[in-house]
Scaffold this motif. Structure first.
Motif, short mmCIF file in Angstrom:
data_model
loop_
_atom_site.label_atom_id
_atom_site.label_comp_id
_atom_site.label_asym_id
_atom_site.label_seq_id
_atom_site.Cartn_x
_atom_site.Cartn_y
_atom_site.Cartn_z
N THR A 1 0.84 -1.20 0.00
CA THR A 1 0.00 0.00 0.00
C THR A 1 0.87 1.24 0.00
O THR A 1 2.00 1.22 0.46
CB THR A 1 -0.93 0.03 1.24
OG1 THR A 1 -0.12 0.10 2.40
CG2 THR A 1 -1.81 -1.19 1.29
N GLU A 2 0.32 2.33 -0.52
CA GLU A 2 1.06 3.59 -0.55
C GLU A 2 1.07 4.27 0.80
O GLU A 2 1.95 5.05 1.10
CB GLU A 2 0.48 4.53 -1.60
CG GLU A 2 0.79 4.08 -3.00
CD GLU A 2 0.41 5.09 -4.04
OE1 GLU A 2 -0.09 6.18 -3.69
OE2 GLU A 2 0.60 4.79 -5.22
N GLU A 3 0.08 4.02 1.65
CA GLU A 3 0.01 4.69 2.94
C GLU A 3 0.21 3.68 4.06
O GLU A 3 -0.25 2.54 3.99
CB GLU A 3 -1.32 5.42 3.10
CG GLU A 3 -1.26 6.43 4.21
CD GLU A 3 -2.33 7.49 4.09
OE1 GLU A 3 -3.00 7.73 5.10
OE2 GLU A 3 -2.48 8.07 3.00
N SER A 4 0.89 4.12 5.10
CA SER A 4 1.15 3.28 6.26
C SER A 4 -0.16 2.83 6.89
O SER A 4 -1.06 3.64 7.12
CB SER A 4 1.98 4.06 7.29
OG SER A 4 2.16 3.31 8.44
N LEU A 5 -0.27 1.53 7.17
CA LEU A 5 -1.48 1.01 7.80
C LEU A 5 -1.50 1.26 9.29
O LEU A 5 -2.54 1.17 9.93
CB LEU A 5 -1.59 -0.50 7.52
CG LEU A 5 -1.70 -0.87 6.04
CD1 LEU A 5 -1.75 -2.39 5.88
CD2 LEU A 5 -2.92 -0.22 5.40
N ASP A 6 -0.36 1.57 9.88
CA ASP A 6 -0.26 1.82 11.31
C ASP A 6 0.74 2.97 11.53
O ASP A 6 1.87 2.74 11.95
CB ASP A 6 0.20 0.55 12.03
CG ASP A 6 -0.05 0.59 13.52
OD1 ASP A 6 -0.47 1.64 14.03
OD2 ASP A 6 0.19 -0.43 14.18
N PRO A 7 0.34 4.22 11.23
CA PRO A 7 1.28 5.34 11.20
C PRO A 7 1.86 5.75 12.55
O PRO A 7 2.77 6.55 12.60
CB PRO A 7 0.46 6.48 10.60
CG PRO A 7 -0.95 6.12 10.88
CD PRO A 7 -1.00 4.62 10.86
N PHE A 8 1.36 5.19 13.64
CA PHE A 8 1.90 5.55 14.96
C PHE A 8 2.77 4.44 15.54
O PHE A 8 3.24 4.55 16.67
CB PHE A 8 0.76 5.88 15.93
CG PHE A 8 0.08 7.18 15.60
CD1 PHE A 8 0.63 8.38 16.02
CD2 PHE A 8 -1.08 7.19 14.87
CE1 PHE A 8 0.02 9.58 15.72
CE2 PHE A 8 -1.70 8.39 14.56
CZ PHE A 8 -1.15 9.59 14.98
N ARG A 9 3.03 3.38 14.77
CA ARG A 9 3.83 2.26 15.30
C ARG A 9 5.25 2.69 15.63
O ARG A 9 5.83 2.26 16.61
CB ARG A 9 3.86 1.10 14.32
CG ARG A 9 4.69 -0.04 14.87
CD ARG A 9 4.37 -1.38 14.33
NE ARG A 9 3.00 -1.72 14.27
CZ ARG A 9 2.37 -2.55 15.10
NH1 ARG A 9 3.02 -3.08 16.10
NH2 ARG A 9 1.12 -2.84 14.93
N ILE A 10 5.83 3.53 14.79
CA ILE A 10 7.17 4.06 15.04
C ILE A 10 7.11 5.55 14.78
O ILE A 10 6.41 6.01 13.88
CB ILE A 10 8.23 3.37 14.16
CG1 ILE A 10 9.62 3.83 14.55
CG2 ILE A 10 7.95 3.59 12.69
CD1 ILE A 10 10.73 2.99 13.94
#
Length: 129
Positions: free
Chosen positions: A58-67
């Protein structure tokens, strides 16, 4: 035992857009380009790597707060204004924290969450002074 962090890898499905963002907006100096992996010098002994990975679809992070990368700056207001002019999406404008430093939170082109961080000024005293 771990002695240091020497690299951080960000994998993406939109290589060109991410490389341009970290080079042109963040202002990192490109070290090398291996086609599927571009490396940036952060400081001596530390590199940020942007690359393709077979498990990223995917072009966008599925979990943008993981790191969350914290990027040190000397003048957060100037960095914030420059990045806004370049279209960076900020989730939080620069705000001073209780510990004296400043933080501004934004997203990269993949939607990963990052922060600009300005450390508080040195007081000029050391322990025992």
């Amino acid at each position: 035992m771990i002695q240091d962090i020497i690299g951080v890898n960000l994998f993406t499905a939109q290589m060109e857009r991410m490389v341009a963002f970290y080079r042109d907006v963040i202002g990192l100096s490109q070290h090398s380009d291996h086609g599927e992996l571009v490396t940036f010098d952060v400081r001596p002994g530390l590199r940020l790597n942007i690359g393709r990975h077979s498990q990223i679809w995917t072009e966008e992070s599925l979990d943008p707060f993981r790191i969350m990368l914290n990027l040190g700056v000397d003048d957060i207001q100037t960095a914030y204004a420059r990045m806004l002019e370049q279209g960076t999406e900020f989730l939080r404008p620069p705000e001073q924290e209780a510990w004296g430093g400043w933080i501004a939170t934004f997203r990269d082109p993949d939607g990963n969450t990052l922060q600009l961080m300005q450390q508080p000024p040195e007081t000029g005293t050391q322990n025992g002074d």
